[in-house]
Design an enzyme around this catalytic site. Structure first.
Site, short mmCIF file in Angstrom:
data_model
loop_
_atom_site.label_atom_id
_atom_site.label_comp_id
_atom_site.label_asym_id
_atom_site.label_seq_id
_atom_site.Cartn_x
_atom_site.Cartn_y
_atom_site.Cartn_z
N ASP A 262 3.66 -1.62 -5.64
CA ASP A 262 3.11 -1.04 -4.43
C ASP A 262 3.96 0.18 -4.13
O ASP A 262 5.04 0.37 -4.70
CB ASP A 262 3.10 -2.04 -3.27
CG ASP A 262 2.10 -1.61 -2.19
OD1 ASP A 262 1.73 -0.42 -2.16
OD2 ASP A 262 1.69 -2.45 -1.37
C1 BGC Z 1 -0.45 -0.29 0.39
C2 BGC Z 1 -1.32 -0.39 -0.85
C3 BGC Z 1 -1.88 0.96 -1.16
C4 BGC Z 1 -0.74 1.95 -1.34
C5 BGC Z 1 -1.20 3.36 -1.66
C6 BGC Z 1 0.60 0.80 0.26
O1 BGC Z 1 1.28 0.98 1.44
O2 BGC Z 1 0.16 -1.54 0.63
O3 BGC Z 1 -2.35 -1.31 -0.64
O4 BGC Z 1 -2.69 0.90 -2.29
O5 BGC Z 1 0.01 2.01 -0.14
O6 BGC Z 1 -1.85 3.93 -0.59
#
Ligand code: BGC
Length: 725
Positions: A262
């Site tokens: 993530d």
């Molecule tokens: C989120 C993800 C997301 C990523 C990119 C993160 O903060 O938890 O679900 O895909 O950001 O935007």
């Protein structure tokens, strides 16, 4: 004789054809493996390292001299996210208004895996059109508490339903030549302190509840990429978890694709490197606005440590191999990328269909719904009735090509014939109580109208910034409680007094406390955030142009205090102190708890009404060893066509370890005309009867009596029979 000769020739031709296909596939596989190996041998150490970390907000490094492109990712689960350019700022000039699909929980409420596939195809096609290689979805974390701010993105409290729905979605996306990215692996079931908490749970809860969706995504969906979550699991960051990434995901489940972190979830170079992380994405906020991508944990340090013989290069090669595998598989290298399509009528129709099948009719006393088109007036009350929701929620925001709000949808059907009296009813201000002036206006509108459609519930926001916008269903924040915000309880009660014919429509990612007005409300509809056609779908249901067929993918408890994570477990945990969250609710998540512990829900898991009625009969079970074929007859006994989701649960009468009262093991959605009946068949494999015995550390089947329960919800069992295995 002649016949026999022809038959033999055919068999031979078939055998040769099969052999050729196997050869060609085998050859293709061999070719790709060889091509990947050849490419890796040409890459310098620095080039390989560039490939395993981000090169901008949503890309990872490519190597142009060898024709290796950057991997372009994009949120999100229900529509391709607005463009960020290469940095972190939303690019407001690009033509990025696309098809805003209903959120994940609405898709799950359709209980229609084919729609999961169609949904994924729209996403994949629009992602391809926008030049994206990976769509960061589906989000499939188990809905453990009604308070999780991201429940709207997820699918269900039940691992079987999650598995069935996410496989279709993934295949739909990937058949368009775009990779899906199943997230957030694992135990990201709350947003409170998601960057720091450590989740502790039993191996049994892990295997029976929290893992099956991910396993299905890998083994049945063939998902190309997987995102690790922010939290720790059993004391280790998931992004560095040898157990979760190397041992289970890659070794046990045979995942061939790439694991990405993530955004900014990697904390330590050596641990991430050894323990299965392939690609570090995101940026430490401290580095903004001009991040130095070389400084990533899987950046220059990796090259330095390899040169110093402190990390092995073969493991770097393995990460690069996985990235290249995905690139070859999706035609990014050596293939023809699909072009995709954008904002087509067909895409919008899919969004409409998902909304029509996902909106759930929770209550309908005296058949107050559908509304008769001959009525003269409707009071439409509530901020959510006229509020656009697509840009809310955090990273899953979508700039919608258009968005039909509930008010717009109702007007589309009402036309000039039915007068609509709209009143806002409440303000969206966190913590604010009722506004008497707005209540008075709403009461006046209700009094002068034949019927009231109140549209409220949770809200989702316009902007990324969750706090400034008072969003309740949003990333990075949980709800503090299950109470209706913005003084809506008082508003509904006042409106009901003025006009008892009040239909309540609730938007949101899940349950809300309705206890103050539920008994006096004749009709309630759960409409989630239903995408760009959501308002039309809702209006069609309200006026009976569409017969509702959605069912709840999670239990709606009466009160937060009834929820198992509250009663048995910890949620969100004492995040100010230990940062440990103990899942002592164990396998008793959702209906597994309510049905075993006999706690009456407000609306049960799997519940949803129709404008027609269904009759279940004739349950037959044919056993073959430890498998069973279950058949029964389903009949539409009402006056209009409709679809019923028939649900099959098992109950083991006695096992060595305690088991929940019911476990969903099959379902089917069947459409029937009035008077029509069909035989429904559901096969139960041996696995359907097993549970995870943590003492033996394995799936086991304790022989004995199993009840087979068939019905319309976990609390509406119509047929029952017992088998012995
Ligand atoms: C989120 C993800 C997301 C990523 C990119 C993160 O903060 O938890 O679900 O895909 O950001 O935007």
């Amino acid at each position: 004789m002649m016949m026999k000769k022809q038959f033999c020739t055919k068999i031979w031709m078939l055998a040769i054809a099969t052999f050729c296909i196997l050869q060609t596939n085998g050859q293709a596989k061999f070719d790709t493996t060889a091509k990947i190996a050849a490419l890796i041998s040409k890459l310098t150490l620095e080039e390989k390292v560039k490939m395993i970390h981000a090169s901008s907000s949503f890309t990872s490094g490519g190597v142009p001299r060898l024709g290796i492109p950057e991997l372009v990712t994009s949120d999100g689960p229900h529509g391709v996210r607005p463009e960020h350019g290469r940095d972190w700022v939303l690019d407001n000039n690009s033509l990025d208004s696309g098809t805003y699909l209903p959120v994940g929980v609405c898709l799950a409420a359709t209980w229609n895996p084919q729609l999961g596939y169609d949904f994924g195809s729209v996403l994949g096609s629009e992602a391809a059109f926008r030049g994206k290689n990976v769509i960061l979805g589906p989000g499939i974390n188990i809905i453990r508490s009604p308070l999780n701010g991201r429940n709207f993105e997820y699918e269900s409290e039940d691992p079987f339903l999650v598995s069935k729905m996410c496989v279709g979605y993934i295949k739909g996306v990937q058949d368009q030549g775009v990779s899906a990215c199943v997230k957030h692996y694992l135990a990201n079931n709350q947003e409170s302190k998601r960057f720091t908490i450590n989740v502790e749970m039993s191996e049994r809860a892990l295997r029976e509840i929290y893992m099956p969706g991910f396993k299905a995504a890998v083994q049945e969906g063939g998902v190309n990429t997987l995102m690790s979550s922010y939290n720790k699991f059993r004391g280790q960051w998931v992004s560095h978890s040898n157990y979760l990434l190397n041992q289970v995901l890659k070794k046990e489940w045979g995942f061939k694709g790439l694991v990405m972190s993530d955004w900014d979830a990697v904390h330590n170079t050596a641990q991430a490197f050894w323990n299965g992380m392939d690609l570090e994405m995101g940026t430490d906020l401290g580095m903004l606005p001009n991040p130095d991508y070389g400084k990533f944990k899987l950046g220059d340090t990796v090259a330095a440590l390899i040169k110093a013989n402190k990390l092995p290069e073969y493991l770097l090669d393995e990460k690069v191999r996985r990235i290249l595998y995905v690139m070859f598989k999706t035609g990014m290298i050596d293939g023809q990328a699909k072009k995709g399509e954008y904002n087509t009528k067909a895409h919008q129709q899919t969004a409409l269909k998902v909304a029509e099948e996902g909106i759930v009719l929770l209550k309908n006393e005296n058949n107050i719904l559908p509304l008769n088109k001959n009525i003269k007036s409707i009071a439409v009350i509530g901020f959510n009735a006229d509020r656009k929701q697509s840009m809310g929620g955090g990273s899953s925001q979508v700039r919608a090509f258009y968005e039909i709000t509930p008010l717009a949808g109702l007007k589309n059907i009402a036309g000039n014939k039915i007068k609509i009296n709209y009143a806002q009813g409440y303000n969206i201000v966190r913590g604010a109580g009722p506004d008497q002036k707005l209540i008075d206006e709403a009461v006046a509108a209700a009094s002068k109208s034949d019927v009231v459609v109140f549209v409220g519930g949770w809200t989702h926001g316009y902007n990324y910034s969750v706090w400034s916008d008072n969003a309740y269903d949003a990333e990075d924040i949980d709800k503090a409680d299950m109470n209706m915000p913005f003084g809506q309880d008082e508003l509904i009660k006042a409106v009901q007094k003025a006009n008892p014919k009040t239909v309540v429509v609730l938007m949101g990612g899940g349950a809300i406390d309705m206890t103050q007005w539920v008994d006096k409300t004749p009709a309630i509809i759960q409409s989630w955030y239903a995408g760009l056609e959501g308002g039309n779908a809702l209006a069609k249901i309200i006026f009976g142009e569409v017969n509702p067929s959605g069912k709840l993918p999670m239990t709606f408890p009466k009160k937060l205090q009834d929820n198992p994570s509250f009663v048995l477990g910890e949620y969100p945990g004492d995040t100010s102190k230990t940062l440990n969250v103990h899942y002592l609710d164990d396998i008793y998540v959702g209906y597994r708890y309510y049905d075993t512990y006999k706690v009456e829900p407000q609306f049960a898991f799997g519940h949803g009404l129709s404008y027609t009625t269904f009759d279940y009969s004739d349950l037959k079970i044919t056993q073959a060893g430890n498998t069973a074929l279950v058949t029964f007859t389903l009949k539409n006994t009402g006056k209009v066509p409709g679809a019923e989701i028939a649900e099959l649960y098992i109950h083991q009468q006695k096992a060595l370890l305690p088991r929940p009262e019911k476990e969903l093991k099959g379902f089917q959605k069947i459409t029937l005309s009035p008077g029509e009946q069909k035989t429904v068949s559901i096969t139960l494999s041996e696995d359907a009867f097993k549970y995870f015995n943590d003492v033996k550390n394995n799936w086991v089947m304790d022989n004995g009596a199993f009840d087979i329960l068939v019905g319309g919800s976990s609390r509406s069992i119509k047929l029952k029979s017992t088998i012995n295995l």
